[in-house]
Design a protein around this motif. Structure first.
Motif, PDB file in Angstrom:
ATOM      1  N   ALA A   9       0.825  -1.208   0.000  1.00 36.10           N
ATOM      2  CA  ALA A   9       0.000   0.000   0.000  1.00 36.10           C
ATOM      3  C   ALA A   9       0.861   1.260   0.000  1.00 36.10           C
ATOM      4  O   ALA A   9       0.529   2.260  -0.646  1.00 36.10           O
ATOM      5  N   SER A  20      -4.561   6.988   3.065  1.00 35.84           N
ATOM      6  CA  SER A  20      -5.242   5.751   2.678  1.00 35.84           C
ATOM      7  C   SER A  20      -4.303   4.554   2.650  1.00 35.84           C
ATOM      8  O   SER A  20      -4.766   3.406   2.652  1.00 35.84           O
ATOM      9  N   ARG A  59     -10.275   3.811  -2.295  1.00 29.63           N
ATOM     10  CA  ARG A  59      -9.696   2.786  -1.416  1.00 29.63           C
ATOM     11  C   ARG A  59     -10.760   1.747  -1.052  1.00 29.63           C
ATOM     12  O   ARG A  59     -10.484   0.535  -1.047  1.00 29.63           O
ATOM     13  N   SER A  66     -11.133  -0.414  -4.321  1.00 26.07           N
ATOM     14  CA  SER A  66      -9.975  -1.168  -4.817  1.00 26.07           C
ATOM     15  C   SER A  66      -9.382  -2.118  -3.786  1.00 26.07           C
ATOM     16  O   SER A  66      -8.803  -3.144  -4.153  1.00 26.07           O
ATOM     17  N   SER A  67      -9.507  -1.810  -2.506  1.00 25.02           N
ATOM     18  CA  SER A  67      -8.878  -2.651  -1.490  1.00 25.02           C
ATOM     19  C   SER A  67      -9.523  -4.029  -1.390  1.00 25.02           C
ATOM     20  O   SER A  67      -8.911  -4.958  -0.863  1.00 25.02           O
ATOM     21  N   ARG A  68     -10.711  -4.169  -1.904  1.00 27.69           N
ATOM     22  CA  ARG A  68     -11.408  -5.452  -1.846  1.00 27.69           C
ATOM     23  C   ARG A  68     -11.082  -6.346  -3.039  1.00 27.69           C
ATOM     24  O   ARG A  68     -11.542  -7.488  -3.093  1.00 27.69           O
ATOM     25  N   ALA A  92      -5.280  -6.332  -6.501  1.00 31.17           N
ATOM     26  CA  ALA A  92      -4.868  -4.937  -6.324  1.00 31.17           C
ATOM     27  C   ALA A  92      -3.395  -4.783  -5.975  1.00 31.17           C
ATOM     28  O   ALA A  92      -2.832  -3.694  -6.150  1.00 31.17           O
ATOM     29  N   ARG A  93      -2.721  -5.843  -5.509  1.00 27.50           N
ATOM     30  CA  ARG A  93      -1.317  -5.736  -5.105  1.00 27.50           C
ATOM     31  C   ARG A  93      -0.348  -6.177  -6.198  1.00 27.50           C
ATOM     32  O   ARG A  93       0.858  -6.020  -6.029  1.00 27.50           O
TER      33      ARG A  93
END
Length: 272
Positions: free
Chosen positions: A3, A163, A233, A236-238, A242-243
């Protein structure tokens, strides 16, 4: 990417666009295209879309077309000495043609077109993002001038850093609003003190944008940046991908792209 690395990428892209805003229309158009290409490269992987290569190509072409259209319109208006308030008037046509291109892309698929609706929806969403990103080209045409871009981008970078923390969204959201407003206020105050927005020869050299309007615009822009980054956030975090590198770069680029439309609105509606 972690992140923090994603937030660093957002900061780097924001700095790139901010510097490009002082380099003239062609340089700013190239920067807008670069941000759009990053969105195009990572968006299909981020959403796990089928036909990823074709989806990336379609979105990248729309990014180029939107930035080029905005740049040509600004250049033509300045060459004629006419008003440049409607320089984004052709972008709806670009968006409409982009929708047709998205359908043509589906017709050209040779994989049996699985997940057709998902593919079309994902591609059209990315097209909307890159078309809005082309609005950065028009930001220097507002009364605020090129100085408005760093104000908005500073708020975007700061809220992206918030974030990137491990704080839950219920904490990040309110903190982003406070941080965005504070950074927007600080950046706009510094810009006003440095004479951002230029001066008007018809008003005896008075600033085109007063310090009070700069402060209001900075706070509004900062609040908008906080809302935008927090919402992004939450979305996209779900997403499981995303990584990964391409998807993470798209995650980093989307707030910068969407910030272009917000910056133009602030410049046109608040800094008069």
């Amino acid at each position: 990417m972690s992140a923090s690395a994603t937030a660093t990428a957002t900061f780097a892209l924001a700095a790139l666009v901010g510097l490009a805003s002082f380099g003239g229309v062609p340089v700013l158009a190239v920067a807008a295209v670069g941000v759009g290409v990053l969105v195009a490269a990572g968006w299909p992987e981020l959403l796990d879309l089928p036909a990823r290569r074709g989806s990336t190509t379609v979105v990248a072409l729309v990014a180029v077309a939107a930035a080029l259209t905005a740049a040509l319109t600004v250049g033509a208006a300045r060459a004629e000495g006419s008003q440049v308030s409607g320089v984004l008037g052709h972008l709806p046509a670009v968006a409409a043609l982009a929708l047709l291109v998205a359908f043509v892309h589906q017709l050209l698929r040779r994989d049996g077109r699985p997940r057709l609706v998902e593919s079309v929806t994902g591609v059209v969403a990315a097209q909307a993002v890159v078309v809005l990103g082309a609005a950065w080209v028009a930001v220097p045409t507002t009364y605020a001038g090129a100085a408005l871009a760093p104000v908005v981008l500073a708020a975007l970078a700061a809220t992206s850093a918030v974030s990137a923390t491990a704080w839950p969204l219920r904490v990040v959201g309110p903190v982003n609003l406070v941080v965005g407003a504070a950074v927007g206020w600080l950046a706009s105050t510094v810009t006003a003190l440095l004479g951002g927005g230029g001066t008007s020869p018809l008003a005896g050299g008075d600033p085109l944008v007063t310090e009070g309007r700069w402060v209001v615009a900075g706070i509004v822009a900062g609040l908008g940046a906080g809302l935008l980054v927090s919402a992004w956030r939450a979305l996209s975090s779900r997403l499981p991908a995303a990584r990964t590198l391409p998807a993470a770069l798209a995650v980093a680029a989307v707030p910068v792209a969407l910030g272009g439309a917000g910056a133009y609105l602030v410049g046109r509606l608040l800094l008069l």
